[in-house]
Design a protein around this motif. Sequence first.
Motif, PDB file in Angstrom:
ATOM      1  N   CYS A  88       0.395  -8.509 -10.475  1.00  0.00           N
ATOM      2  CA  CYS A  88      -0.411  -7.294 -10.532  1.00  0.00           C
ATOM      3  C   CYS A  88      -1.899  -7.570 -10.299  1.00  0.00           C
ATOM      4  O   CYS A  88      -2.669  -6.641 -10.073  1.00  0.00           O
ATOM      5  CB  CYS A  88      -0.173  -6.567 -11.850  1.00  0.00           C
ATOM      6  N   HIS A  89      -2.305  -8.841 -10.341  1.00  0.00           N
ATOM      7  CA  HIS A  89      -3.689  -9.223 -10.025  1.00  0.00           C
ATOM      8  C   HIS A  89      -3.785  -9.900  -8.657  1.00  0.00           C
ATOM      9  O   HIS A  89      -4.882 -10.247  -8.218  1.00  0.00           O
ATOM     10  CB  HIS A  89      -4.248 -10.173 -11.091  1.00  0.00           C
ATOM     11  N   ASN A  94       0.052  -6.790  -4.920  1.00  0.00           N
ATOM     12  CA  ASN A  94      -0.079  -5.708  -5.910  1.00  0.00           C
ATOM     13  C   ASN A  94       0.043  -4.301  -5.335  1.00  0.00           C
ATOM     14  O   ASN A  94       0.392  -3.370  -6.048  1.00  0.00           O
ATOM     15  CB  ASN A  94      -1.329  -5.861  -6.782  1.00  0.00           C
ATOM     16  N   LEU A  99       4.497  -1.717 -10.938  1.00  0.00           N
ATOM     17  CA  LEU A  99       4.001  -2.169 -12.236  1.00  0.00           C
ATOM     18  C   LEU A  99       4.501  -1.160 -13.259  1.00  0.00           C
ATOM     19  O   LEU A  99       4.048  -0.018 -13.285  1.00  0.00           O
ATOM     20  CB  LEU A  99       2.476  -2.263 -12.267  1.00  0.00           C
ATOM     21  N   CYS A 104      -1.671  -4.634 -16.919  1.00  0.00           N
ATOM     22  CA  CYS A 104      -1.152  -5.849 -16.299  1.00  0.00           C
ATOM     23  C   CYS A 104      -1.077  -7.032 -17.262  1.00  0.00           C
ATOM     24  O   CYS A 104      -0.206  -7.857 -17.162  1.00  0.00           O
ATOM     25  CB  CYS A 104      -2.027  -6.208 -15.105  1.00  0.00           C
TER      26      CYS A 104
END
Length: 189
Positions: A88-89, A94, A99, A104
């Motif tokens: 997610c980073h 992403n 998600l 995150c």
Amino acid sequence: MIDQLIEYDKELFLFLNNLGVESWDGFWMFYTTKFYWIPLYAILLYLMFKNHDRKTLLITILVVALMVSFTDQVTNLFKYGFERFRPCHDETVNSLMRLVKPSCGGRYGFFSGHASNSMAVAVFTGLMLKHKYKYLIFLMLFWAAAMAYSRVYIGVHFPLDIFCGMIFGALSGFGFYKLNKYLAKRFTS
């Protein structure tokens, strides 16, 4: 070679993560939350109490606390040593992923603390109770593998994060099981 492995890992992550559907999101969020597993830990503690004397049980509780602290701290050392972004980073994946979790989490994800802790508990308790419950270890390993998968499903770890976490957790669980046997023999004989 390592770059190719990381690319395969990202591809596998996107494949597995995008298999998820909204109707299962609640289940996997529940499954991945450690708090909800307190009843399982209580049952495992009860089984230990039932099958070991008090002195051995006390040693076991201390060893389990050491084991969980050890796996947690080593996981953090790896996360900040390798500094591999969580999916997610990671800007390369992403925008293509799901998600499920509201946030995150920390920046780095290598390797998964959930995977290492749950696998350590699974191996340790499975070995500790194998003389009374010979199939428990298989149930515990399945539980730990599902815990690891939940981290990919909700979008916070790559498959390599969980695979390495599971390997480290299994080795830790086995090592602390051996330590527990040694201490129990030494202090209860």
